[in-house]
Design a protein around this motif. Structure first.
Motif, PDB file in Angstrom:
ATOM      1  N   VAL A 443       0.835  -1.202   0.000  1.00  0.00           N
ATOM      2  CA  VAL A 443       0.000   0.000   0.000  1.00  0.00           C
ATOM      3  C   VAL A 443       0.868   1.248   0.000  1.00  0.00           C
ATOM      4  CG1 VAL A 443      -1.730   1.286   1.297  1.00  0.00           C
ATOM      5  CG2 VAL A 443      -1.896  -1.205   1.136  1.00  0.00           C
ATOM      6  N   GLU A 444       1.873   1.291   0.861  1.00  0.00           N
ATOM      7  CA  GLU A 444       2.691   2.501   0.942  1.00  0.00           C
ATOM      8  C   GLU A 444       3.823   2.308   1.935  1.00  0.00           C
ATOM      9  OE1 GLU A 444       4.012   5.146  -0.605  1.00  0.00           O
ATOM     10  OE2 GLU A 444       1.909   5.237  -1.228  1.00  0.00           O
ATOM     11  N   ARG A 445       4.840   3.146   1.828  1.00  0.00           N
ATOM     12  CA  ARG A 445       5.800   3.300   2.901  1.00  0.00           C
ATOM     13  C   ARG A 445       5.178   4.185   3.980  1.00  0.00           C
ATOM     14  NH1 ARG A 445       9.924   0.465   4.200  1.00  0.00           N
ATOM     15  NH2 ARG A 445      11.076   2.246   4.963  1.00  0.00           N
ATOM     16  N   LYS A 446       5.393   3.847   5.244  1.00  0.00           N
ATOM     17  CA  LYS A 446       4.814   4.648   6.333  1.00  0.00           C
ATOM     18  C   LYS A 446       5.209   6.116   6.224  1.00  0.00           C
ATOM     19  CE  LYS A 446       5.947   2.693  10.241  1.00  0.00           C
ATOM     20  NZ  LYS A 446       5.981   2.281  11.649  1.00  0.00           N
ATOM     21  N   LYS A 447       6.456   6.354   5.852  1.00  0.00           N
ATOM     22  CA  LYS A 447       6.929   7.741   5.829  1.00  0.00           C
ATOM     23  C   LYS A 447       6.355   8.537   4.662  1.00  0.00           C
ATOM     24  CE  LYS A 447      11.257   6.858   3.306  1.00  0.00           C
ATOM     25  NZ  LYS A 447      11.163   5.407   3.143  1.00  0.00           N
ATOM     26  N   ASP A 448       5.792   7.844   3.661  1.00  0.00           N
ATOM     27  CA  ASP A 448       5.207   8.545   2.513  1.00  0.00           C
ATOM     28  C   ASP A 448       3.708   8.758   2.660  1.00  0.00           C
ATOM     29  OD1 ASP A 448       7.617   8.811   1.101  1.00  0.00           O
ATOM     30  OD2 ASP A 448       7.451   6.775   0.317  1.00  0.00           O
ATOM     31  N   LEU A 449       3.145   8.256   3.737  1.00  0.00           N
ATOM     32  CA  LEU A 449       1.712   8.388   3.967  1.00  0.00           C
ATOM     33  C   LEU A 449       1.318   9.870   4.027  1.00  0.00           C
ATOM     34  CD1 LEU A 449      -0.907   6.771   4.780  1.00  0.00           C
ATOM     35  CD2 LEU A 449      -0.245   7.195   7.149  1.00  0.00           C
ATOM     36  N   ILE A 450       0.200  10.208   3.370  1.00  0.00           N
ATOM     37  CA  ILE A 450      -0.361  11.564   3.401  1.00  0.00           C
ATOM     38  C   ILE A 450      -1.583  11.550   4.321  1.00  0.00           C
ATOM     39  CG2 ILE A 450      -1.412  13.409   2.028  1.00  0.00           C
ATOM     40  CD1 ILE A 450       0.029  12.173  -0.428  1.00  0.00           C
ATOM     41  N   VAL A 451      -1.640  12.468   5.261  1.00  0.00           N
ATOM     42  CA  VAL A 451      -2.812  12.596   6.127  1.00  0.00           C
ATOM     43  C   VAL A 451      -3.562  13.840   5.687  1.00  0.00           C
ATOM     44  CG1 VAL A 451      -3.665  12.799   8.472  1.00  0.00           C
ATOM     45  CG2 VAL A 451      -1.603  11.455   8.017  1.00  0.00           C
ATOM     46  N   SER A 452      -4.691  13.618   5.016  1.00  0.00           N
ATOM     47  CA  SER A 452      -5.463  14.714   4.421  1.00  0.00           C
ATOM     48  C   SER A 452      -6.829  14.786   5.079  1.00  0.00           C
ATOM     49  CB  SER A 452      -5.610  14.482   2.911  1.00  0.00           C
ATOM     50  OG  SER A 452      -6.269  15.556   2.299  1.00  0.00           O
ATOM     51  N   SER A 453      -7.111  15.889   5.754  1.00  0.00           N
ATOM     52  CA  SER A 453      -8.379  16.078   6.487  1.00  0.00           C
ATOM     53  C   SER A 453      -8.629  14.935   7.463  1.00  0.00           C
ATOM     54  CB  SER A 453      -9.543  16.188   5.489  1.00  0.00           C
ATOM     55  OG  SER A 453      -9.374  17.300   4.648  1.00  0.00           O
ATOM     56  N   GLY A 454      -7.549  14.417   8.045  1.00  0.00           N
ATOM     57  CA  GLY A 454      -7.659  13.350   9.025  1.00  0.00           C
ATOM     58  C   GLY A 454      -7.702  11.957   8.432  1.00  0.00           C
TER      59      GLY A 454
END
Length: 553
Positions: A443-454
């Motif tokens: 799904v993704e690398r943890k450090k590349d995760l985007i948190v958008s509007s929660g």
């Protein structure tokens, strides 16, 4: 103990509880030289080197290193491209009982100097041509290393039984022929154990200073034997295979899955310094290449190359791609050109590349998977905040992996070592899900995760959707600051040749039934190319830096 659910998809005769023998790489090399003897190991610019000749070259280099005091506990830095000198020096250093650290030609001088000093490299080995020699001499001048050996590739094919020494400059600089003068070509290994460190392999350094995974002899030979077991029934395995090695051997994937695994099989490696699409297509036809592993940018270049249909690709038996997703259109184009589906898997530096792989008997409905845990490797998905808690099939969490190929420590990084370990398992930092059959989907690398509007937004999911657009050839998504959402997705795309740009609103309309509203890109940038790492993988770190610099202009 019951077999894991994924074992039923394994090749015949292979079980999930496979236990590879713990070996040293030096003993591994001596055995393969004796076993494969006069078979061709390396084909480089139409010069061929047999396993026996490679063994003699490595033996002389090892003897020269030992005469200069290099041995157990020492580090030798290799600053080499895909050249016969890479495997020769790689095994020579290990035969001397020392350890290797790899340097990338794409690294800036500051990062090269850091790796030399951090690894405590006593000796630097570099190619005797630009840019390698120039940079190596600069590192020597700055005191990052104390001694330098420069390699003239003509030496690798010399018919001289005893190379003659020649002076190349200061006393702390010598050429490879100096190193081999007055040496023996008998393969003798310094005493080392399977648990001794063989390679200090630096990770990408995407955040902060790079750190080196301490890969032992046993880690690397275990990974190699795991790959051998997995591919034991593969049509492209064994001494008849002719493998194009264009991925850099200084990278963990090519080092293990191409160099070590293919040498163990007695295969022939056709070494290529860099990817050039016309040269690759010509070599596949002329050398009757049976196996070729690339990264998406290589396959995109092949798929879009004018006249590619005029090249004979019929010798190919297995092709693979890794490092980033590929557009469906590119997948289908490569299948139509070669008659084969692109395969691949997942792994990382800390796992010696081995982690998962796609089985030959792929069941339907597994598109987008990176495959099953390889034999002898255990993988589960855990809660990133409570890594002792295993998640149910389908839930997104962090990959936890254990096996004999997993490194136990980072060099001189006790805090990072502690943070990444849970017992004998490694917390990878990769977010993924595992389905009820054991197939894993990154799904993704943890450090590349985007948190958008929660909400958690995964760039890879957006990239996969973007690659379904018929005009988009390449895509990378990063998170950028957003006054309303906190963070938002910004998409950077490269178009297929001849395709026209489109507006952000038009793109959102295309994505409307593919992504949620919180996942929609809030910005779109068209580029002629995207930044890549030394192995050809897309680099979000470099893209973020470029985007930030552009914003300051």
């Amino acid at each position: 103990m019951a077999s894991p659910c994924w074992e039923r998809f394994y090749p015949p005769g292979i079980t999930a509880d496979f236990v590879p023998a713990r070996e040293t790489l030096s003993a591994f090399f001596i055995e393969l030289v004796e076993r494969h003897g006069d078979q061709i190991a390396i084909d480089f610019n139409d010069h061929q080197i047999s396993y026996r000749q490679l063994g003699a070259l490595a033996a002389r280099l090892a003897d020269g290193l030992k005469q200069r005091g290099i041995g157990p506990g020492d580090t030798v830095a290799l600053y080499l491209p895909n050249s016969p000198f890479h495997p020769a020096f790689f095994f020579a250093v290990l035969l001397a009982g020392a350890r290797v650290t790899h340097l990338s030609p794409l690294d800036a001088v500051r990062e090269l100097a850091f790796k030399c000093r951090d690894s405590e490299a006593r000796l630097l080995v570099a190619l005797d041509e630009p840019p390698f020699a120039d940079m190596a001499l600069r590192l020597l001048g700055e005191g990052a290393v104390a001694r330098l050996v420069l390699c003239d590739e003509a030496i690798a094919f010399s018919e001289q039984s005893t190379p003659t020494a020649r002076s190349v400059g200061p006393a702390n600089v010598e050429c490879a022929c100096d190193l081999m003068a007055n040496t023996a070509d008998t393969l003798v290994a310094a005493p080392v154990a399977a648990d001794d460190v063989a390679v200090l392999q630096y990770t990408g350094g995407t955040t902060g200073e790079p750190k080196a995974a301490m890969l032992t002899h046993g880690n690397l030979t275990s990974a190699t034997r795991i790959y051998q077991a997995w591919f034991s029934n593969d049509i492209n395995s064994g001494p008849h295979a002719v493998v194009l090695a264009v991925l850099p051997l200084f990278h963990i994937m090519a080092l293990v899955s191409i160099l070590l695994r293919r040498f163990a099989d007695g295969a022939r490696l056709v070494l290529l310094r860099r990817f050039e699409v016309t040269k690759v297509l010509t070599l596949i036809s002329r050398k009757r290449i049976t196996g070729f592993a690339g990264v998406p940018t290589m396959w995109i270049a092949i798929a879009n190359h004018p006249g590619v249909e005029n090249h004979d690709l019929s010798s190919l038996q297995r092709i693979s791609s890794g490092g980033a997703p590929l557009a469906v259109e590119t997948h289908e184009r490569i299948r139509s050109l070669t008659g084969h589906a692109l395969r691949g898997g997942w792994g990382m530096t800390e796992t010696c590349a081995a982690g998962t792989n796609l089985p030959v008997n792929m069941p339907p409905g597994k598109e987008g998977s990176v495959g099953l845990p390889l034999p002898g490797i255990m993988i589960d998905i855990v809660d990133p905040d409570q890594p002792q808690r295993t998640l149910a099939p389908g839930d997104i969490g962090e990959i936890r992996i254990s096996g004999p190929n997993i490194c136990t420590s980072y060099w001189r990084r006790p805090a990072e070592t502690k943070a990444s370990r849970r017992g004998d398992a490694l917390l990878t930092g990769d977010l993924a899900r595992m389905d009820e059959d054991g197939f894993i989907y990154i799904v993704e690398r943890k450090k590349d995760l985007i948190v958008s509007s929660g909400y958690n937004v995964y760039p890879l999911a957006i990239e996969n959707a973007l690659l379904e657009h018929p005009a988009i050839a390449e895509a990378v998504v990063i998170g950028v600051k957003d006054a309303y959402r906190g963070e938002a997705a910004k998409a950077f795309v490269v178009l297929h040749p001849g395709k026209a740009p489109f507006s952000l609103d038009e793109l959102r309309l295309f994505l409307s039934d593919r992504l949620g509203r919180h996942e929609m890109p809030q910005a779109l940038v068209f580029r002629s190319d995207l930044p890549k790492t030394s192995v050809g993988k897309y680099s979000r770190k470099m893209l973020r830096d470029q985007d930030a610099a552009n914003g300051m202009e």
